[in-house]
Design an enzyme around this catalytic site. Structure first.
Site, PDB file in Angstrom:
ATOM      1  N   GLY A  14      40.042  43.575  38.828  1.00  0.00           N
ATOM      2  CA  GLY A  14      39.573  42.395  37.663  1.00  0.00           C
ATOM      3  C   GLY A  14      37.534  42.313  38.053  1.00  0.00           C
ATOM      4  N   ASP A  35      46.018  43.958  44.370  1.00  0.00           N
ATOM      5  CA  ASP A  35      46.264  43.468  42.764  1.00  0.00           C
ATOM      6  C   ASP A  35      47.415  44.210  41.857  1.00  0.00           C
ATOM      7  OD1 ASP A  35      45.576  43.111  39.790  1.00  0.00           O
ATOM      8  OD2 ASP A  35      43.102  42.908  40.735  1.00  0.00           O
ATOM      9  N   VAL A  61      50.006  39.393  45.672  1.00  0.00           N
ATOM     10  CA  VAL A  61      49.421  38.818  47.085  1.00  0.00           C
ATOM     11  C   VAL A  61      49.968  37.325  47.876  1.00  0.00           C
ATOM     12  CG1 VAL A  61      47.547  39.910  47.780  1.00  0.00           C
ATOM     13  CG2 VAL A  61      47.713  37.839  46.407  1.00  0.00           C
ATOM     14  N   SER A  79      42.757  35.664  41.778  1.00  0.00           N
ATOM     15  CA  SER A  79      43.168  34.591  41.130  1.00  0.00           C
ATOM     16  C   SER A  79      42.785  34.681  39.201  1.00  0.00           C
ATOM     17  CB  SER A  79      42.856  32.906  41.521  1.00  0.00           C
ATOM     18  OG  SER A  79      42.468  32.354  40.581  1.00  0.00           O
ATOM     19  N   GLY A 106      45.899  35.556  56.579  1.00  0.00           N
ATOM     20  CA  GLY A 106      46.926  35.577  58.040  1.00  0.00           C
ATOM     21  C   GLY A 106      46.850  37.474  57.995  1.00  0.00           C
ATOM     22  N   TYR A 149      43.810  25.053  38.252  1.00  0.00           N
ATOM     23  CA  TYR A 149      42.900  25.495  38.789  1.00  0.00           C
ATOM     24  C   TYR A 149      41.461  24.860  39.699  1.00  0.00           C
ATOM     25  CZ  TYR A 149      39.126  29.479  38.564  1.00  0.00           C
ATOM     26  OH  TYR A 149      37.876  30.639  38.965  1.00  0.00           O
ATOM     27  N   THR A 179      29.716  33.813  35.880  1.00  0.00           N
ATOM     28  CA  THR A 179      29.325  34.252  35.629  1.00  0.00           C
ATOM     29  C   THR A 179      29.493  35.885  35.006  1.00  0.00           C
ATOM     30  OG1 THR A 179      28.966  34.793  38.429  1.00  0.00           O
ATOM     31  CG2 THR A 179      28.949  36.963  37.741  1.00  0.00           C
TER      32      THR A 179
HETATM   33  P1  NAD Z   1      39.769  37.962  37.019  1.00  0.00           P
HETATM   34  O1  NAD Z   1      40.397  37.635  36.079  1.00  0.00           O
HETATM   35  O2  NAD Z   1      39.051  38.917  36.064  1.00  0.00           O
HETATM   36  O3  NAD Z   1      40.359  39.047  38.325  1.00  0.00           O
HETATM   37  C1  NAD Z   1      41.355  38.565  39.254  1.00  0.00           C
HETATM   38  C2  NAD Z   1      42.343  39.642  39.787  1.00  0.00           C
HETATM   39  O4  NAD Z   1      43.037  38.737  40.677  1.00  0.00           O
HETATM   40  C3  NAD Z   1      42.328  40.054  38.487  1.00  0.00           C
HETATM   41  O5  NAD Z   1      42.883  41.379  38.948  1.00  0.00           O
HETATM   42  C4  NAD Z   1      44.305  39.570  39.092  1.00  0.00           C
HETATM   43  O6  NAD Z   1      45.230  40.952  38.687  1.00  0.00           O
HETATM   44  C5  NAD Z   1      44.402  39.488  40.180  1.00  0.00           C
HETATM   45  N1  NAD Z   1      45.536  38.804  40.587  1.00  0.00           N
HETATM   46  C6  NAD Z   1      45.306  37.557  40.038  1.00  0.00           C
HETATM   47  N2  NAD Z   1      46.527  37.265  40.483  1.00  0.00           N
HETATM   48  C7  NAD Z   1      46.948  38.339  41.605  1.00  0.00           C
HETATM   49  C8  NAD Z   1      47.961  37.790  42.702  1.00  0.00           C
HETATM   50  N3  NAD Z   1      48.542  37.190  42.928  1.00  0.00           N
HETATM   51  N4  NAD Z   1      48.565  39.029  43.436  1.00  0.00           N
HETATM   52  C9  NAD Z   1      47.438  40.458  43.869  1.00  0.00           C
HETATM   53  N5  NAD Z   1      46.221  39.952  42.277  1.00  0.00           N
HETATM   54  C10 NAD Z   1      46.361  38.590  41.797  1.00  0.00           C
HETATM   55  O7  NAD Z   1      38.753  37.137  37.354  1.00  0.00           O
HETATM   56  P2  NAD Z   1      36.898  37.359  37.917  1.00  0.00           P
HETATM   57  O8  NAD Z   1      36.263  36.495  36.822  1.00  0.00           O
HETATM   58  O9  NAD Z   1      36.795  37.987  38.171  1.00  0.00           O
HETATM   59  O10 NAD Z   1      37.451  36.237  39.113  1.00  0.00           O
HETATM   60  C11 NAD Z   1      37.748  37.128  40.346  1.00  0.00           C
HETATM   61  C12 NAD Z   1      37.358  35.530  41.491  1.00  0.00           C
HETATM   62  O11 NAD Z   1      36.578  34.765  41.307  1.00  0.00           O
HETATM   63  C13 NAD Z   1      38.706  34.489  41.093  1.00  0.00           C
HETATM   64  O12 NAD Z   1      39.088  34.041  42.425  1.00  0.00           O
HETATM   65  C14 NAD Z   1      38.423  33.779  40.633  1.00  0.00           C
HETATM   66  O13 NAD Z   1      38.528  32.026  40.907  1.00  0.00           O
HETATM   67  C15 NAD Z   1      36.664  33.062  41.144  1.00  0.00           C
HETATM   68  N6  NAD Z   1      35.426  32.896  40.184  1.00  0.00           N
HETATM   69  C16 NAD Z   1      35.328  33.847  39.531  1.00  0.00           C
HETATM   70  C17 NAD Z   1      34.135  33.038  38.363  1.00  0.00           C
HETATM   71  C18 NAD Z   1      33.281  33.852  37.251  1.00  0.00           C
HETATM   72  O14 NAD Z   1      32.875  33.376  36.670  1.00  0.00           O
HETATM   73  N7  NAD Z   1      33.816  34.779  36.735  1.00  0.00           N
HETATM   74  C19 NAD Z   1      34.083  31.899  38.804  1.00  0.00           C
HETATM   75  C20 NAD Z   1      33.999  31.248  40.053  1.00  0.00           C
HETATM   76  C21 NAD Z   1      35.226  32.060  40.606  1.00  0.00           C
END
Ligand code: NAD
Length: 321
Positions: A14, A35, A61, A79, A106, A149, A179
């Site tokens: 991601g 992923d 996962v 996520s 785990g 969420y 971010t």
């Molecule tokens: P993103 O959607 O780009 O990346 C999330 C990644 O998780 C994706 O590659 C997706 O394919 C993978 N994924 C989702 N469900 C999955 C599963 N069941 N098994 C394996 N892979 C799975 O989002 P992001 O912006 O990179 O966010 C990454 C993390 O950071 C998340 O947990 C998000 O909640 C947290 N977060 C991000 C921000 C932000 O500003 N980007 C802010 C707060 C928290």
């Protein structure tokens, strides 16, 4: 290489995960990315195999997590994260926050690894105190559309602490604030890529409400530095990592339009349900305990971000890696 540490990054394909994998490799780790590509894509990390010991495995996962060999660090980033994604995938979002977190905890327990949970400022909901310190318990609507969420992440935090207290797992929780940076998807619905895409196309910039609601936005390199410092510390958190410089959404739109030199108009559209009114991290803890604070100003961070979105909408793969 003997003595090389090994990290597992869930959600590593991601936006944030891909930057994290790159940085871990640069820091000398061997990296395994898990992923299922529900919102990420292999192309975000394909280039990393050339830069170091990197492996990507397609895995959901929420099914199970199995990794052979030693692991020193587990970073749980899987996520859906943007409102467009988690509103489209509400049940999956809850499953990955609950069952996915259970499985990755785990793994950390089995391997004796440090575990780091990517939590979010959304655990504060529509906050009643400002800026938000880690001690604030939040103001979340569990039954509104965004509850899937916010509550998934709140559950994930509680589960992380339960593993720490019950099983003695070495855990850390980072509360990430908004971010931005390269590898965001132009259509992920978040304010910065949306405004950039609209400004590049000469379309009106769609500002929600009157645009006076605020956001604090952190450049991805700053965020990754903060996360690596937390991972390398013994702090359990939660620790806020974000840029305290607060902008109104209208100011963000105008800054992006000016940086691009676009003549786009501003168009006011209805605000989404439970959209937070203010958002600003109190980063005292990160400053004092991790010696961390963001250093990249918005005007600077926008340059590679705009280049990335320009390449992505232009259908080329010339975005910065
Ligand atoms: P993103 O959607 O780009 O990346 C999330 C990644 O998780 C994706 O590659 C997706 O394919 C993978 N994924 C989702 N469900 C999955 C599963 N069941 N098994 C394996 N892979 C799975 O989002 P992001 O912006 O990179 O966010 C990454 C993390 O950071 C998340 O947990 C998000 O909640 C947290 N977060 C991000 C921000 C932000 O500003 N980007 C802010 C707060 C928290």
């Amino acid at each position: 290489m003997a003595g090389r540490k090994r990290a597992v990054v869930t959600g590593g394909a991601g936006f944030l995960g891909s930057h994290l994998c790159a940085r871990l490799l640069a820091d000398g780790y061997e990296v395994l990315c898990l992923d299922n590509f529900v919102t990420g894509e292999p192309g975000n990390v394909a280039h990393l195999a050339e830069t170091g010991p990197f492996r990507m495995v397609r895995a959901d996962v929420t099914d199970y997590v199995h990794v052979a060999g030693d692991v020193d660090l587990v970073l749980h980033f899987a996520s859906p994260a943007s409102p467009v994604d988690y509103l489209r995938l509400p049940i999956h979002t809850m499953k990955v926050g609950a069952v996915g977190t259970l499985h990755t905890l785990g793994l950390a327990r089995e391997k004796g690894a440090r575990f780091l949970l990517a939590s979010t400022s959304e655990t504060y909901g529509d906050p009643q105190i400002h800026p938000q310190p880690e001690s604030y318990w939040g103001h979340v609507n569990p039954v509104g559309p965004r509850g899937v969420y916010d509550e998934a992440k709140r559950f994930a935090e509680a589960l992380t602490m339960a593993y720490r207290r019950t099983h003695g797992v070495d855990t850390a929780i980072v509360r990430i604030f908004n971010t931005y940076g390269p590898r965001m998807r132009p259509d992920d619905g978040r304010a910065i890529p949306t405004f950039i895409r609209q400004a590049l196309a000469g379309e009106p910039l769609t500002v929600a409400g009157d645009g006076k609601q605020t956001r604090s936005v952190c450049y991805v390199d700053d965020l990754v530095e903060g996360i690596l410092r937390l991972a390398g510390s013994a702090l359990p958190g939660p620790v806020n990592i974000g840029n305290p410089h607060e902008y109104t959404v209208l100011e963000l739109a105008e800054c992006i339009r000016d940086t691009i030199g676009s003549a786009s108009a501003i168009e006011f559209v209805p605000r989404p349900e439970d959209d937070p009114t203010v958002r600003q991290p109190d980063i005292t803890l990160a400053r004092t305990q991790l010696g961390w604070e963001p250093v990249v100003p918005l005007e600077e961070g926008l340059v590679p971000t705009i280049a990335w979105i320009r390449a992505a909408v232009g259908g080329t793969s010339e975005g910065p890696q």
